[in-house]
Design a protein around this motif. Structure first.
Motif, mmCIF file in Angstrom:
data_model
loop_
_atom_site.group_PDB
_atom_site.id
_atom_site.type_symbol
_atom_site.label_atom_id
_atom_site.label_comp_id
_atom_site.label_asym_id
_atom_site.label_seq_id
_atom_site.Cartn_x
_atom_site.Cartn_y
_atom_site.Cartn_z
ATOM 1 N N ASN A 80 46.613 42.879 48.429
ATOM 2 C CA ASN A 80 47.697 42.783 47.457
ATOM 3 C C ASN A 80 48.239 44.154 47.056
ATOM 4 O O ASN A 80 48.921 44.300 46.049
ATOM 5 C CB ASN A 80 47.227 42.005 46.230
ATOM 6 N N HIS A 98 46.571 47.041 46.306
ATOM 7 C CA HIS A 98 45.774 47.967 45.495
ATOM 8 C C HIS A 98 44.989 48.869 46.437
ATOM 9 O O HIS A 98 44.213 48.375 47.254
ATOM 10 C CB HIS A 98 44.793 47.192 44.606
ATOM 11 N N CYS A 145 43.119 46.590 49.238
ATOM 12 C CA CYS A 145 43.108 45.141 49.166
ATOM 13 C C CYS A 145 44.436 44.593 49.699
ATOM 14 O O CYS A 145 45.422 45.328 49.773
ATOM 15 C CB CYS A 145 42.812 44.649 47.753
ATOM 16 N N CYS A 194 38.446 42.634 45.115
ATOM 17 C CA CYS A 194 39.208 43.723 44.495
ATOM 18 C C CYS A 194 39.070 43.661 42.974
ATOM 19 O O CYS A 194 39.372 42.632 42.368
ATOM 20 C CB CYS A 194 40.668 43.609 44.898
ATOM 21 N N LEU A 205 40.850 45.115 40.752
ATOM 22 C CA LEU A 205 42.153 45.019 40.089
ATOM 23 C C LEU A 205 42.709 43.605 40.201
ATOM 24 O O LEU A 205 43.284 43.081 39.244
ATOM 25 C CB LEU A 205 43.145 46.013 40.691
ATOM 26 N N CYS A 206 42.536 42.984 41.336
ATOM 27 C CA CYS A 206 42.990 41.597 41.480
ATOM 28 C C CYS A 206 42.259 40.706 40.486
ATOM 29 O O CYS A 206 42.840 39.772 39.930
ATOM 30 C CB CYS A 206 42.726 41.086 42.893
HETATM 31 ZN ZN LIG Z 1 43.793 43.949 44.599
#
Ligand SMILES: [Zn+2]
Length: 82
Positions: A63, A65, A61, A22, A24-25
């Motif tokens: 988490n 996102h 994802c 991901c 963003l992660c």
């Molecule tokens: Zn993520």
């Protein structure tokens, strides 16, 4: 018995999914954070000459996102061959 080869209609759009880190992660989680960062990319396949070209249409994802909340996330996944 005939061999039952089923031809998939070329009218319908094919999709495949792949796993990817991901983006963003990679930004928001610290390096020592052990949360899984691998999400699922869904690709729409456009038939080409000798291969299909995939265009990322959604991402999710573990988490939270998703491309639903952040469509820009798809910019991280460039079109690729399948
Ligand atoms: Zn993520």
């Amino acid at each position: 018995m005939t061999s039952g080869v089923t031809r998939v209609s070329t009218d319908s759009v094919a999709h495949v999914t792949t796993e990817a880190t991901c983006p963003l992660c990679a930004i928001v989680l610290s390096l020592d954070d052990e949360k899984p960062r691998t999400g699922t990319v869904r690709w729409e396949l456009l038939p080409g000459f000798r291969f299909s070209v995939g265009k990322a249409v959604s991402f999710e994802c573990p988490n939270g996102h998703t491309s639903v909340h952040d469509p820009d996330i798809l910019k991280a996944f460039h079109s690729r061959r399948f």
